[in-house]
Design a protein around this motif. Structure first.
Motif, PDB file in Angstrom:
ATOM      1  N   SER A  23       0.826  -1.207   0.000  1.00 54.95           N
ATOM      2  CA  SER A  23       0.000   0.000   0.000  1.00 54.95           C
ATOM      3  C   SER A  23       0.861   1.258   0.000  1.00 54.95           C
ATOM      4  CB  SER A  23      -0.960   0.006   1.197  1.00 54.95           C
ATOM      5  OG  SER A  23      -0.250   0.058   2.413  1.00 54.95           O
ATOM      6  N   LEU A  24       1.981   1.213   0.684  1.00 53.75           N
ATOM      7  CA  LEU A  24       2.898   2.356   0.650  1.00 53.75           C
ATOM      8  C   LEU A  24       3.536   2.508  -0.729  1.00 53.75           C
ATOM      9  CD1 LEU A  24       4.684   1.989   4.106  1.00 53.75           C
ATOM     10  CD2 LEU A  24       2.918   3.640   3.472  1.00 53.75           C
ATOM     11  N   ARG A  27       1.747   4.483  -3.440  1.00 56.05           N
ATOM     12  CA  ARG A  27       1.762   5.943  -3.349  1.00 56.05           C
ATOM     13  C   ARG A  27       2.975   6.578  -4.025  1.00 56.05           C
ATOM     14  NH1 ARG A  27      -1.955   8.071  -0.025  1.00 56.05           N
ATOM     15  NH2 ARG A  27      -3.101   6.629   1.303  1.00 56.05           N
ATOM     16  N   LYS A  29       5.408   7.486  -7.003  1.00 54.15           N
ATOM     17  CA  LYS A  29       5.532   7.600  -8.446  1.00 54.15           C
ATOM     18  C   LYS A  29       6.835   6.899  -8.825  1.00 54.15           C
ATOM     19  CE  LYS A  29       6.308  11.021 -12.020  1.00 54.15           C
ATOM     20  NZ  LYS A  29       6.663  12.422 -12.277  1.00 54.15           N
ATOM     21  N   SER A  44       8.075  11.156  -2.407  1.00 53.28           N
ATOM     22  CA  SER A  44       6.906  11.106  -3.286  1.00 53.28           C
ATOM     23  C   SER A  44       7.162  10.275  -4.540  1.00 53.28           C
ATOM     24  CB  SER A  44       6.470  12.517  -3.685  1.00 53.28           C
ATOM     25  OG  SER A  44       7.495  13.174  -4.398  1.00 53.28           O
TER      26      SER A  44
END
Length: 115
Positions: A23-24, A27, A29, A44
């Protein structure tokens, strides 16, 4: 399989096998770059060398993704401040790899070099 496909499939496998890391990883890109020899994160995005990813096995790519997302989960990109980058990364890698090992991840040596 090219690097982008391998990363996408490894990320999907992490979601199913290790949902916390998966799940991490969803996030982040994923961005191929030529200025880094392995992989790195800035909180990020995960920047990676396509040649490096292609040289890894599928299991090594999953371990690499888990390694990189743990840097984010532990706040490493934001906490470095003015510390020496090489020394900070070595210390952060030791913490990340210890946590991954304790969680049952089997780390491949090549999958977490210089991240």
């Amino acid at each position: 399989m090219n690097a982008a496909d391998k990363l996408t499939k490894a990320r999907a496998a992490l979601v199913l096998e290790r949902p916390f890391f998966g799940s991490l990883a969803l996030r982040l890109k994923l961005e191929a770059v030529t200025w880094h020899e392995t992989a790195t994160v800035d909180g990020s995005a995960m920047y990676y060398s396509g040649a490096f990813i292609e040289s890894l096995s599928f299991d090594e790519v999953k371990a690499l993704l888990a390694h990189e997302v743990m840097h984010c989960a532990l706040g490493h990109p934001w906490r470095r401040g003015h510390r020496d980058g090489k020394q900070w990364n070595e210390a952060a890698d030791a913490v990340v790899n210890d946590q991954l090992t304790k969680s049952g991840c089997r780390l491949a040596e090549r999958a977490h070099v210089e991240s």
